[in-house]
Design a protein around this motif. Sequence first.
Motif, short mmCIF file in Angstrom:
data_model
loop_
_atom_site.label_atom_id
_atom_site.label_comp_id
_atom_site.label_asym_id
_atom_site.label_seq_id
_atom_site.Cartn_x
_atom_site.Cartn_y
_atom_site.Cartn_z
N THR A 111 -2.27 -5.17 0.29
CA THR A 111 -1.71 -5.73 1.52
C THR A 111 -1.75 -7.24 1.52
N GLU A 142 -7.12 -1.72 -0.73
CA GLU A 142 -6.21 -2.00 0.37
C GLU A 142 -5.94 -3.50 0.50
N ARG A 149 2.48 -6.27 1.19
CA ARG A 149 2.99 -4.91 1.09
C ARG A 149 2.07 -3.94 1.84
N VAL A 150 2.50 -2.70 1.94
CA VAL A 150 1.66 -1.65 2.51
C VAL A 150 1.22 -0.75 1.36
N LEU A 151 0.15 0.00 1.60
CA LEU A 151 -0.39 0.85 0.54
C LEU A 151 0.64 1.81 -0.03
N GLU A 152 1.48 2.33 0.86
CA GLU A 152 2.47 3.31 0.41
C GLU A 152 3.47 2.73 -0.59
N ASP A 153 3.60 1.38 -0.63
CA ASP A 153 4.52 0.73 -1.58
C ASP A 153 3.95 0.70 -2.98
#
Length: 270
Positions: A244, A240, A248-252
């Motif tokens: 991040t 993570e 960015r976020v994890l979903e990216d």
Amino acid sequence: MTEKYNIDDLQYLMARLRDPDGGCPWDLKQTFATIVPSTIEEAYEVAEAIEREDFGHLPEELGDLLFQVIFYAQMGSEQERFSFDGIVHTLVAKLVRRHPHVFPTGELRGERREGGLDEQKVRDSWESIKEAERTSKGEQGALAGVATALPALTRAAKLQKRAARTGFDWPDIDQVLAKAQEEIGEVREAIATGDLDAAREEVGDLLFAVVNVARHLKADPETQLRATNRKFERRFAFVESAITGSGRVLEDAGLEEMDAAWDQAKERGL
């Protein structure tokens, strides 16, 4: 100088908390059943402190667990069912009875036994005495008395140990591993047929088989799984942070990128 409190003070405090005239409203409304979740939680917090070797906080966690016993004792006294002294007496009497190798006369302060002790003989004696106690309570059968409220992994291990004492056990670890592999195959077969109910049942059988592997390795399954949970948390936190940290976020991130970060975490010994 700070006053040093003792067990009598703790009992007095508990009585004050439960006093209808000026006691704590929350403590007053509690029952045996309502504080069970707190008892279980406190026991796990003791276990966590030990596993983390957080001995600085362990006395506090042990105190929280002791408070649960004092709480039960106070309610037992109020209902004239039992008292704290009765709890202590029952415990000491049971432990003296279960340790004839230490208390040969059956008395707490009786004659001491001389010489060394054979650990296996002590263990066999302990189990024999416990079995006799279960029989005296009317609990029949090799698996009698294994508490249903135990965590499932712990209860599975205890059931297996009981069965093993009767000779119902695999003779070596290779056969235990083969059984686990067999259960994986049965999970696959159930999934292939589209029968999810059967697949879920087979997963239960697989978990039971894995507990058997842990038992043959003389490992406690609950302890090992908690350690793995902590390891997963450390490594996922690294994944993570790696993603991040770039805004960015994890979903990216795709699975491939997360797997690469996971491998880095492993390489760093997390």
